[in-house]
Every structure is written in structure tokens, then in C-alpha cells.
Scaffold this active site. Structure first.
Site, mmCIF file in Angstrom:
data_model
loop_
_atom_site.group_PDB
_atom_site.id
_atom_site.type_symbol
_atom_site.label_atom_id
_atom_site.label_comp_id
_atom_site.label_asym_id
_atom_site.label_seq_id
_atom_site.Cartn_x
_atom_site.Cartn_y
_atom_site.Cartn_z
ATOM 1 N N CYS A 53 61.573 -8.051 57.090
ATOM 2 C CA CYS A 53 62.831 -8.074 57.839
ATOM 3 C C CYS A 53 63.514 -9.420 57.643
ATOM 4 O O CYS A 53 62.976 -10.324 57.001
ATOM 5 C CB CYS A 53 62.580 -7.815 59.330
ATOM 6 S SG CYS A 53 61.726 -9.162 60.173
ATOM 7 N N ASP A 60 100.237 -19.169 34.167
ATOM 8 C CA ASP A 60 100.589 -19.832 32.921
ATOM 9 C C ASP A 60 101.264 -18.772 32.044
ATOM 10 O O ASP A 60 101.119 -17.573 32.302
ATOM 11 C CB ASP A 60 99.323 -20.372 32.259
ATOM 12 C CG ASP A 60 99.581 -20.884 30.867
ATOM 13 O OD1 ASP A 60 100.512 -21.691 30.697
ATOM 14 O OD2 ASP A 60 98.866 -20.457 29.942
ATOM 15 N N ASP A 83 94.582 -20.062 31.114
ATOM 16 C CA ASP A 83 93.559 -19.843 30.090
ATOM 17 C C ASP A 83 93.276 -21.071 29.238
ATOM 18 O O ASP A 83 92.401 -21.038 28.390
ATOM 19 C CB ASP A 83 93.969 -18.689 29.174
ATOM 20 C CG ASP A 83 95.132 -19.059 28.260
ATOM 21 O OD1 ASP A 83 95.954 -19.902 28.658
ATOM 22 O OD2 ASP A 83 95.206 -18.499 27.154
#
Length: 759
Positions: A32, A442, A644
Site C-alpha cells: 500500500c 518561432d 526549434d
């Protein structure tokens, strides 16, 4: 479509690598959330451990160590807490083998548990049957001696599991669910045996309650283990994608060897229908490659010479010869696996609250049970009635559902995201995504294809081919998309670059190098002014190039020799077909959108107008992109940045959520909180949806986990629930929480399902 190889370049960023002082332990014996909390306290108390995080749902512990520690010492530390541990080995193959052994052991335990449940159920049915007969007034109870001999094997077979767990917990100074079940069922069984052996014919027997509780709780543990195992399938599926052998190209022909023996720069042959074993570049052949299991891209992607491929993807109907760039732990697939694994082992802030609750849960329940027993006695009821209510309290209370609520939802959600090409770095990202109301993009490689081509060339006082030769000579040291376009045109015209020296890059402006004794600078207007070229000359040349090209966005790159403007190139980069839909989806969610571009303002305005972006800032340098993000944040917005390139890294870091497109550089992905394995801007909105869906599922699970106890414990204390019903409710609580989390496994972006997905 996009090459997967473009999705994560070949380098190995630090953020994806395993830390040298980090250990992952697979834990056995936890029953548990209380067990996980107790083990975490034991591990964190040790001087060799800097920080420990124990995940009950995944049955693992993540340790940050202060220094090198012997594996046996770590195992001994875990065993002192009452559990056993298997130290994860280094390397994907070693981890696959260990996970296979663990899965086999867990399946064996599940089968043994199921057989125990079946036997216990057979013994319990007659005891339940007598209860039904008495309730319907169809007969009396079966003999007490028979009840005893039916209940005793159940107490030994089913109860033995809980007795063992309770003993380990108490021995290590803690208490867990096993203690509650053991106390409750033992009191019921021992009391009934005492009544029977004392010859008291009027006393009620509770053999059936003890047997029913143990059988139902055991059934709940089996169902919980079975469903919980399903939450880890995404991680295991990623690991299974990596082949263990490859065909190495040698002088004597292809030879099948272990992938672990292959080195970068060697060549491997992949036949039709085989899984690609390495990252690399195609040197010979052409084929369509299925990248769906790695990137989520549903359609095969054409690969030919110079295309980059990744380990784990499936080759189509053509043979490929691949030059190896990365193998084993350095491949894209291995890095994805580590990222998903790391994210699944993280903890949300709400989970830390749950952990604190779990730490005191069992002692509090023991106190409530004792208070219930005493209160019933003080109210004038019999010891038998007081005992029944106290047992019901002990049985219905279980911290398992609390411990499973967050990690099961997190594992299922992040697994579904990974299958769709969305990598979420950690759980903190899930929390930050919720209030995002502004997304900056971008332009190049994000909203556009990222494969610009030269559409115009203008030269002054120099031949076009000479201008191209000088530019190509400088650009041969650059990996920028515009540099590739220059080199491609030079190759097409059979112009060979010459040697360039002293190459330097000015982020956001351009590049420069010395060629044939002169400094050749290539870049935007700002780069030219830095090189001593008049801005007016640049503006005049820009006007000539852009005249008649208003219908398409053209990026200009000027060329200067020393301080003389020689000419410029006009590049066109087509807008991605999915960009307009991506922007529209975000705006439909009430999120503002903006463009941050280093291009000239007319070009940025043109792209923004075509896509319906709300605002534009151009031209901006990398540091100015981050300032634009900060400006919006100061105005009260929660900002995401999508990019990127290296020049996007400052803005990605400054944003509340940084999102790196799959075609980007390692620097961008190292900075970002979310990486999109496909260069599809629609995944931006999809990443928000799966993050919100996962977070909502965590809240749902926690609600149900708490409500079971908040409602059930008082009902049990006031005698409304019988011990048998309490046992069933306790088993149901864990199963329902895990099953609710598993609903996330079927999540997909709406555009991948051909319509609107319920998220």
C-alpha cells in the site's frame, strides 16, 4: 511528413542522460501507499542518500546518492525496511532483461494469488450461503465446528500474506494496510473461536466475516495488480522496440551481430519488414519507414539516400544500408525511454500532500477503531457490537487508493502522450500547462517547413557564381537551414567551395569567415551594419528583391566582403500545411498566439496574416525573444514558447512552458519542458489537452480515494456497514482508481482520430 532523425539530432544532451549518482530500484513487497512512504523515510534517513522517491504504483524507488554506494548496501537498506530490491542495470538491454524477469515474477505471483483466491472462495461460499439462508429465513446456521474448519484455511492461506506484511511493517517501526486487515480479521476470527470453544450457544460467530473480508481484499489486490501492470505498458513497449541484433556490413557480406557490438560509422543492412536497430543515415536504398510507434506519425515516411533514420522504427518494402551514428543508450529511442521513465517516477506537489496523509493514516485509523470500540461500550452496547463496528472501521480504511491516485494517472497519461509523439519532461509541466493563455511561435522550422530554398539571387560588381562560391565557402561550416540551401544550390551548379578560416557565428544575425584573404559576412541587415555596410544600401537592395514578391514570404540574407555589399539571397520557406489549423485550435481554446522572428518585419507580418496570429515581433534577436516573453509575463499572462533552434533557447527557458519542435536542435529540446517528436504544430494544442486531461484524472482519482474514506469510515464506525461489506468497498476503491486512470491509455490527438476526441 518529417524525418524522425530530424526530430532529435544525434548528440546526447545532458538532460536526457542518466546521472552518474542516480540509481533506480525495483521494489518488491509493497502492499500500500503506507509501505512506499515508510520505505521513502528509511531511504532518506540514510547518509548515503541525497534524495529518495518511492513510487507505489510503479513499484520502484529513484535514489539520488551523495557518492558511489555498493549495490549490496542499497539492497540491505531496503531489506531493513521490510522489502526486497533489484538494482536496475546500465543500458537498455540490461533494463529490458531485468524488467522481463520482474514481469515474469509478478505474473507468477498473480497466478499464485488467483489460485489462492479460488480456493478461499470455495471455502467461503458455504459461510456466505448460511448467511443468505438465515436472512431469507430458510434455515439455521451450519455447525460452529464446520464454520471454524472452513474459515481456518482461509485465515491461513489468505491471511498469511497480510500477517507477513504486517510483521515486516511493525518490525521496521511502521504500520500499513496489512496491519489493518490483520487486526480486523484476526479479532473477528479469534472472537468467534473463543465463543465456539467456550460453549456459548447464544454468542454470534463471525467466521464468515473474517473469511469474506480476506477473500474480497485478496481479490481486490489481484485486480489492482492486474490493472496496475497495464499502466506501465507504454514504457515496456518503448523498450521492446529496440532490436537486439543487426546485420553488420563487412567485406565478407552482412553478418548478424549483437547491437551492443556495433560502433558509430559502421554500416548495417536492414531488410524489408525488419525493425531498424540503430540511429543513422541512409547510404543506399529507398523505402518507406513506419515511425508511428516512436513519433505517433500514422503514415509511413519515405527514406532515401541521406535521410536519417532512428532505432525502433519499422522498415517497409525496400532494403536500406545505414551508416551508424548512434547505438544503444545514445539512440533517440533510448533517450525517449529514459525521459518517459524519469517523468513517470516524478511526484506532483499534490502527491507530497498525499504522502504526508499516508504517513499518519494507519495510526489515525487504529485510533478511530479504538475510539469506536470504546464509544459503543460507553453507549451501553455489547462488546460484540462494539467489536463488529471497530472491525468494519479497520477493514474499510485503506491508503492504497490514495497512493495509486497520482502515479497511475501520470503513467497512463504520459504513456499516451509519448505514443502520440509528445514527450513531457516532468510532472511540474502538467501543473504549469493548466493556466497557459499565450503561445509564442518561432517562424522558421516551426510554422514553416524549415527547408528553405533560394528563389532569388542578386549580385553587384561580382558574378552570380562567384557570389555563390564565397557564400558556400563560409556556409560549409554552418548547420543552419539557410546554409544548407546555399550549399544545395552550389552543388546543383557544380560550384565547389574553397577553404574558409576563422568561422564565427553571431546568433540572430549571421555568420562570417575569412575566404581568400577577405572577411566574408553573411546575414541580415544588422549583421551588415556590424560589418561596416550602410543600412541604406541594404534597404535599397531589399526593395529590389521584394518587388513583385508580395504574395510569398521571402527571407533575405546579405553577403559582404570586408565592408562592401556584394549581393543577397532570397529564401522562401513554405508554411506547414498544419500551421493554420494549429493556430485556429489554440484560439478556439481561448489562447492568444504570437510570432517571434528574426526575419524582416514585412516577412513576419505576411506569415502572421496568413495564419491569423494575434501579434508579431520582428526582427528580434535571441535575447529580444526572451524579453518579449518576459514582457507578456509581467502583464499577467502565462506564456508558452514554441521553437526549434539554438536562437530559441533563451525564450524557451524564459517561458512558463517551453515546447521544442521535433526538427529542432538538442539545445532547444534540453531547454524545453515538452518535446514534439513530429514537426507538427497541431501537437502544441494536443500537448495542452493531454496535460490537462492527466491533471484532471489525478484530481478525479484523489477525490474518489478521499471520498471512500471520508464517507466509509464514519458509516463503519456508526455500524451502518458490516465488516464484509467494508472489505468489498475497500477492495473496490483501489480497483476503481486504477481503472479510472487506465481510461487515459486510449487518448489520441483529435486530428489523429479524424474528429474531436473526448479529452
Amino acid at each position: 511528413m518529417t524525418d524522425l532523425a530530424d526530430s532529435i539530432s544525434a548528440g546526447r544532451p545532458a538532460s536526457f542522460a542518466s546521472e552518474p549518482l542516480h540509481k533506480v530500484l525495483d521494489i518488491q513487497g509493497m502492499t500500500c501507499a503506507g509501505c512506499a512512504s515508510r520505505l521513502e523515510r528509511v531511504l532518506n534517513a540514510d547518509d548515503t542518500v541525497q534524495a529518495a522517491r518511492v513510487n507505489f504504483a510503479l513499484e520502484r524507488a529513484d535514489l539520488d546518492l551523495n557518492g558511489p554506494v555498493d549495490d549490496e548496501a542499497l539492497r540491505a537498506l531496503v531489506e531493513r525496511a521490510g522489502f526486497s530490491a533489484l538494482i536496475r542495470g546500465a543500458g537498455t538491454r540490461a533494463r529490458k532483461e531485468q524488467l522481463s524477469r520482474l514481469e515474469e515474477a509478478r505474473l507468477k505471483d498473480e497466478r499464485h494469488l488467483l489460485m489462492t483466491i479460488i480456493l478461499c472462495a470455495i471455502l467461503t461460499i458455504p459461510l456466505v450461503g448460511q448467511m443468505v439462508r438465515q436472512m431469507l429465513d430458510l434455515g439455521g446456521p451450519i455447525p460452529a465446528s464446520l464454520q471454524f474448519w472452513l474459515a481456518l484455511p482461509v485465515q491461513v492461506l489468505a491471511g498469511g500474506r497480510f500477517y507477513k506484511g504486517a510483521y515486516k511493517a511493525v518490525r521496521s517501526g511502521g504500520a500499513n494496510m496489512d496491519v489493518l486487515v490483520t487486526l480486523g480479521t484476526s479479532v473477528a476470527f479469534v472472537y468467534s473461536a473463543w465463543v465456539w470453544l467456550s460453549g456459548d450457544v447464544t454468542g454470534h460467530l463471525y467466521f464468515e466475516a473474517a473469511a469474506v473480508i480476506l477473500t474480497l481484499v485478496l481479490l481486490g489486490k489481484w485486480l489492482e495488480a492486474k490493472t496496475r501492470r497495464g499502466t506501465a505498458t507504454a514504457l515496456r513497449a518503448l523498450m521492446d522496440l529496440s532490436p537486439e541484433t543487426a546485420r553488420l556490413v563487412t567485406e565478407n557480406g552482412p553478418q548478424e551481430v549483437s547491437v551492443d557490438t556495433i560502433q558509430p560509422d559502421q554500416k548495417v543492412l536492414v531488410r524489408p519488414g525488419e525493425r531498424i536497430p540503430v540511429d543513422g543515415t541512409v547510404e543506399d536504398g529507398a523505402s518507406e519507414v513506419d515511425e508511428s510507434l516512436v513519433t505517433g506519425e500514422s503514415l509511413p515516411v519515405l527514406k532515401n539516400v541521406e535521410s536519417r533514420v532512428s532505432a525502433g522504427t519499422m522498415n517497409g518494402n525496400g532494403a536500406l544500408t545505414i551508416r551508424v551514428s548512434a547505438v544503444g543508450d545514445d539512440t533517440v529511442l533510448a533517450r525517449i525511454t529514459r525521459l518517459v521513465e524519469s517523468a513517470q517516477g516524478a511526484k506532483a506537489s499534490v502527491q507530497r500532500f498525499v504522502d504526508r496523509v499516508s504517513n499518519v493514516f494507519v495510526p489515525v485509523i487504529l485510533g478511530i477503531a479504538l475510539l469506536t470500540f470504546v464509544s459503543w461500550l460507553l453507549a451501553g452496547y455489547s462488546a460484540e457490537a462494539a467489536m463488529v463496528s471497530a472491525v468494519a472501521v479497520l477493514v474499510i480504511a485503506c491508503p492504497c487508493a490514495l497512493g495509486l491516485a497520482t502515479p497511475t494517472a501520470l503513467t497512463a497519461g504520459m504513456g499516451a502522450a509519448a505514443r502520440s509523439g509528445i514527450l513531457i519532461r516532468d510532472i511540474a509541466v502538467l501543473e504549469k500547462v493548466q493556466p497557459v493563455d499565450m503561445v509564442f511561435f518561432d517562424k522558421t522550422g516551426t510554422l514553416t517547413e524549415g527547408h528553405p530554398a533560394i528563389v532569388s539571387l542578386m549580385s553587384e560588381d561580382i558574378a552570380d557564381d562567384d557570389l555563390l562560391r564565397l557564400a558556400a565557402s563560409v556556409q560549409q561550416s554552418s548547420e543552419h537551414p539557410l546554409a544548407k540551401a546555399v550549399l544545395d544550390l552550389a552543388d546543383e551548379r557544380e560550384i565547389r567551395p574553397v577553404r574558409a578560416e576563422g568561422f564565427e557565428a553571431d546568433a540572430g544575425r549571421g555568420v562570417a569567415a575569412h575566404v581568400e584573404g577577405h572577411r566574408i559576412a553573411i546575414g541580415n541587415r544588422s549583421m551588415m551594419t556590424r560589418s561596416g555596410v550602410s543600412g541604406d544600401l541594404c534597404d535599397a537592395m531589399m526593395a529590389k528583391v521584394l518587388d513583385g514578391k508580395a504574395s510569398e514570404p521571402v527571407t533575405l540574407s546579405f553577403v559582404a566582403r570586408d565592408d562592401q555589399l556584394l549581393g543577397c539571397f532570397g529564401f522562401s520557406d513554405g508554411i506547414r500545411q498544419t500551421s493554420e489549423e494549429a493556430i485556429a485550435t489554440l484560439k478556439a481554446q481561448g489562447i492568444e498566439t504570437g510570432l517571434l522572428s528574426g526575419d524582416a518585419r514585412p516577412i513576419a507580418d505576411h506569415v502572421a496574416g496568413m495564419l491569423g496570429l494575434d501579434e508579431v515581433e520582428a526582427p528580434v534577436r535571441p535575447d529580444q525573444k526572451s524579453l518579449a516573453v518576459l514582457k507578456r509575463q509581467k502583464a499577467g499572462h502565462v506564456v508558452a514558447m514554441v521553437g526549434d533552434g539554438i536562437n530559441d533557447a533563451p525564450a524557451l527557458a524564459a517561458a512558463d512552458i517551453g515546447i521544442a519542435m521535433g526538427s529542432g536542435t538538442d539545445v532547444a529540446m534540453e531547454t524545453a519542458g515538452i518535446t514534439l517528436m513530429r514537426s507538427d504544430p497541431r501537437l502544441v494544442a494536443a500537448s495542452f489537452r493531454i496535460a490537462k486531461a492527466t491533471w484532471w484524472k489525478i484530481r478525479q482519482n484523489l477525490f474518489w480515494a478521499f471520498i471512500y474514506n471520508i464517507v466509509g469510515i464514519p458509516l463503519a464506525a456508526f455500524g451502518v456497514l458490516t465488516p464484509g461489506f467494508a472489505g468489498a468497498a475497500m477492495a473496490l476503491s483501489s480497483v476503481s482508481v486504477v481503472s479510472n486512470a487506465l481510461l487515459l491509455r486510449g487518448w489520441k490527438p483529435a486530428f489523429d482520430t479524424g474528429g474531436t476526441t473526448k479529452e
